[in-house]
Write a protein that holds these residues in place. Structure first.
Motif, PDB file in Angstrom:
ATOM      1  N   LEU A   1       4.946  -8.643  -7.147  1.00  0.00           N
ATOM      2  CA  LEU A   1       4.748  -7.443  -6.355  1.00  0.00           C
ATOM      3  C   LEU A   1       3.614  -6.666  -7.016  1.00  0.00           C
ATOM      4  CD1 LEU A   1       5.630  -5.523  -4.085  1.00  0.00           C
ATOM      5  CD2 LEU A   1       7.159  -4.434  -5.758  1.00  0.00           C
ATOM      6  N   CYS A   2       2.636  -6.255  -6.225  1.00  0.00           N
ATOM      7  CA  CYS A   2       1.470  -5.530  -6.737  1.00  0.00           C
ATOM      8  C   CYS A   2       1.208  -4.303  -5.880  1.00  0.00           C
ATOM      9  CB  CYS A   2       0.230  -6.420  -6.710  1.00  0.00           C
ATOM     10  SG  CYS A   2       0.345  -7.889  -7.733  1.00  0.00           S
ATOM     11  N   LYS A   3       0.727  -3.250  -6.519  1.00  0.00           N
ATOM     12  CA  LYS A   3       0.352  -2.021  -5.815  1.00  0.00           C
ATOM     13  C   LYS A   3      -1.149  -2.038  -5.581  1.00  0.00           C
ATOM     14  CE  LYS A   3       0.380   2.974  -6.274  1.00  0.00           C
ATOM     15  NZ  LYS A   3       0.678   4.096  -7.181  1.00  0.00           N
ATOM     16  N   TYR A   4      -1.541  -1.792  -4.335  1.00  0.00           N
ATOM     17  CA  TYR A   4      -2.963  -1.727  -3.969  1.00  0.00           C
ATOM     18  C   TYR A   4      -3.574  -0.480  -4.589  1.00  0.00           C
ATOM     19  CZ  TYR A   4      -7.058  -1.215  -0.944  1.00  0.00           C
ATOM     20  OH  TYR A   4      -8.333  -1.066  -0.461  1.00  0.00           O
TER      21      TYR A   4
ATOM     22  N   ARG B   1      -4.380  -8.449   7.395  1.00  0.00           N
ATOM     23  CA  ARG B   1      -3.742  -7.310   8.044  1.00  0.00           C
ATOM     24  C   ARG B   1      -2.647  -6.759   7.140  1.00  0.00           C
ATOM     25  NH1 ARG B   1      -0.414 -10.261  13.008  1.00  0.00           N
ATOM     26  NH2 ARG B   1      -1.217 -12.282  12.440  1.00  0.00           N
ATOM     27  N   TRP B   2      -2.349  -5.488   7.345  1.00  0.00           N
ATOM     28  CA  TRP B   2      -1.261  -4.811   6.643  1.00  0.00           C
ATOM     29  C   TRP B   2      -0.063  -4.809   7.578  1.00  0.00           C
ATOM     30  CZ3 TRP B   2      -1.629  -3.570   1.622  1.00  0.00           C
ATOM     31  CH2 TRP B   2      -2.896  -3.442   1.067  1.00  0.00           C
ATOM     32  N   VAL B   3       1.097  -5.280   7.103  1.00  0.00           N
ATOM     33  CA  VAL B   3       2.269  -5.444   7.960  1.00  0.00           C
ATOM     34  C   VAL B   3       3.538  -4.958   7.265  1.00  0.00           C
ATOM     35  CG1 VAL B   3       1.289  -7.418   9.208  1.00  0.00           C
ATOM     36  CG2 VAL B   3       2.653  -7.819   7.148  1.00  0.00           C
ATOM     37  N   THR B   4       4.538  -4.630   8.072  1.00  0.00           N
ATOM     38  CA  THR B   4       5.869  -4.329   7.542  1.00  0.00           C
ATOM     39  C   THR B   4       6.535  -5.651   7.147  1.00  0.00           C
ATOM     40  OG1 THR B   4       6.963  -4.542   9.677  1.00  0.00           O
ATOM     41  CG2 THR B   4       6.094  -2.336   9.090  1.00  0.00           C
ATOM     42  N   LEU B   5       7.652  -5.570   6.447  1.00  0.00           N
ATOM     43  CA  LEU B   5       8.389  -6.781   6.088  1.00  0.00           C
ATOM     44  C   LEU B   5       8.836  -7.535   7.341  1.00  0.00           C
ATOM     45  CD1 LEU B   5       9.732  -8.695   4.102  1.00  0.00           C
ATOM     46  CD2 LEU B   5      11.673  -7.115   4.000  1.00  0.00           C
ATOM     47  N   GLU B   6       9.299  -6.816   8.346  1.00  0.00           N
ATOM     48  CA  GLU B   6       9.742  -7.456   9.582  1.00  0.00           C
ATOM     49  C   GLU B   6       8.582  -8.144  10.289  1.00  0.00           C
ATOM     50  OE1 GLU B   6      10.524  -4.311   8.627  1.00  0.00           O
ATOM     51  OE2 GLU B   6      12.612  -4.727   8.116  1.00  0.00           O
ATOM     52  N   GLU B   7       7.413  -7.501  10.312  1.00  0.00           N
ATOM     53  CA  GLU B   7       6.229  -8.111  10.922  1.00  0.00           C
ATOM     54  C   GLU B   7       5.785  -9.337  10.123  1.00  0.00           C
ATOM     55  OE1 GLU B   7       4.124  -4.133  12.855  1.00  0.00           O
ATOM     56  OE2 GLU B   7       3.788  -4.613  10.748  1.00  0.00           O
ATOM     57  N   LEU B   8       5.850  -9.240   8.817  1.00  0.00           N
ATOM     58  CA  LEU B   8       5.484 -10.373   7.964  1.00  0.00           C
ATOM     59  C   LEU B   8       6.412 -11.551   8.224  1.00  0.00           C
ATOM     60  CD1 LEU B   8       3.780 -11.573   5.662  1.00  0.00           C
ATOM     61  CD2 LEU B   8       5.350 -10.486   4.044  1.00  0.00           C
TER      62      LEU B   8
ATOM     63  N   ASN C   1       0.839  -1.205   0.000  1.00  0.00           N
ATOM     64  CA  ASN C   1       0.000   0.000   0.000  1.00  0.00           C
ATOM     65  C   ASN C   1       0.876   1.259   0.000  1.00  0.00           C
ATOM     66  OD1 ASN C   1       0.815   0.390   2.691  1.00  0.00           O
ATOM     67  ND2 ASN C   1      -1.140  -0.251   3.550  1.00  0.00           N
ATOM     68  N   ASN C   2       0.252   2.417   0.043  1.00  0.00           N
ATOM     69  CA  ASN C   2       0.987   3.686  -0.004  1.00  0.00           C
ATOM     70  C   ASN C   2       1.861   3.923   1.226  1.00  0.00           C
ATOM     71  OD1 ASN C   2      -0.023   4.355  -2.514  1.00  0.00           O
ATOM     72  ND2 ASN C   2      -1.772   5.458  -1.678  1.00  0.00           N
ATOM     73  N   GLU C   3       1.597   3.219   2.308  1.00  0.00           N
ATOM     74  CA  GLU C   3       2.420   3.351   3.526  1.00  0.00           C
ATOM     75  C   GLU C   3       3.594   2.370   3.526  1.00  0.00           C
ATOM     76  OE1 GLU C   3      -1.216   3.005   4.059  1.00  0.00           O
ATOM     77  OE2 GLU C   3      -1.143   5.157   3.673  1.00  0.00           O
ATOM     78  N   GLY C   4       3.728   1.562   2.470  1.00  0.00           N
ATOM     79  CA  GLY C   4       4.818   0.602   2.394  1.00  0.00           C
ATOM     80  C   GLY C   4       4.568  -0.674   3.171  1.00  0.00           C
ATOM     81  N   LYS C   5       3.300  -0.940   3.507  1.00  0.00           N
ATOM     82  CA  LYS C   5       2.954  -2.174   4.228  1.00  0.00           C
ATOM     83  C   LYS C   5       2.379  -3.194   3.255  1.00  0.00           C
ATOM     84  CE  LYS C   5       2.457  -0.322   8.830  1.00  0.00           C
ATOM     85  NZ  LYS C   5       1.635  -0.308  10.030  1.00  0.00           N
ATOM     86  N   PHE C   6       2.521  -4.466   3.638  1.00  0.00           N
ATOM     87  CA  PHE C   6       2.114  -5.581   2.800  1.00  0.00           C
ATOM     88  C   PHE C   6       0.839  -6.230   3.331  1.00  0.00           C
ATOM     89  CE2 PHE C   6       6.760  -5.296   2.604  1.00  0.00           C
ATOM     90  CZ  PHE C   6       6.906  -5.025   1.256  1.00  0.00           C
ATOM     91  N   LEU C   7       0.017  -6.697   2.421  1.00  0.00           N
ATOM     92  CA  LEU C   7      -1.248  -7.342   2.771  1.00  0.00           C
ATOM     93  C   LEU C   7      -1.030  -8.842   2.930  1.00  0.00           C
ATOM     94  CD1 LEU C   7      -4.326  -7.110   3.141  1.00  0.00           C
ATOM     95  CD2 LEU C   7      -4.540  -7.364   0.654  1.00  0.00           C
ATOM     96  N   VAL C   8      -1.382  -9.357   4.102  1.00  0.00           N
ATOM     97  CA  VAL C   8      -1.314 -10.789   4.373  1.00  0.00           C
ATOM     98  C   VAL C   8      -2.702 -11.244   4.805  1.00  0.00           C
ATOM     99  CG1 VAL C   8      -0.541 -10.496   6.765  1.00  0.00           C
ATOM    100  CG2 VAL C   8      -0.021 -12.604   5.585  1.00  0.00           C
TER     101      VAL C   8
END
Length: 141
Positions: free
Chosen positions: A91-94, A110-117, A16-23
């Motif tokens: 890699l896809c942009k929301y 949830r939307w997570v950082t790479l470290e959280e993922l 997403n625009n905040e740099g978080k990933f959807l899991v």
């Protein structure tokens, strides 16, 4: 005698625009690896192009729109004695849309950082591999 076969699946690491990933969390009623964390995507049908399959699967599973940016990861494994599975991650942009789940597929996200993922336990195999590769190589997306 049972014939061996191959299956191809395309999945989306959506940012997403905040740099978080959807899991997404696979529901307990999912017929394949329930109660694991996953990315939206699925099987490529015969004659279907990879990116068309990915767009279709994301919309079917989550009702959202994305822009496919690039192929970032490949993973393969034997699923039983006869099925060789290939998992390709893009890699896809929301782009938008309210996330709504397909019945018996996923039950939360949830939307997570790479470290959280990377720290999420109980990830599906290809997602473990993707996280390890991204952390190891310090992939910049």
């Amino acid at each position: 005698m049972t014939e061996k076969f191959q299956k191809v699946a395309a999945h989306a690491l959506i940012i997403n625009n905040e740099g978080k990933f959807l899991v997404a969390h696979r529901s307990l009623s999912n017929d394949h690896e329930p109660d694991k964390f996953d990315l939206f995507g699925g099987t490529v049908e015969i004659g279907e192009h990879l990116q068309e399959a990915l767009t279709r699967e994301i919309f079917e599973e989550a009702s959202i729109k994305v822009e496919i940016l690039k192929l970032i990861h490949g993973y393969d494994f034997m699923s039983g004695e006869f099925r060789h599975q290939f998992q390709l991650t893009y890699l896809c942009k929301y782009l938008g849309g309210e996330i709504k789940y397909e019945a018996n597929d996923h039950d939360s996200h949830r939307w997570v950082t790479l470290e959280e993922l990377d720290a999420i336990p109980n990830k599906i195999g290809f997602l473990n591999s993707l996280c390890a590769e991204m952390i190891k190589r310090r992939v910049h997306l």
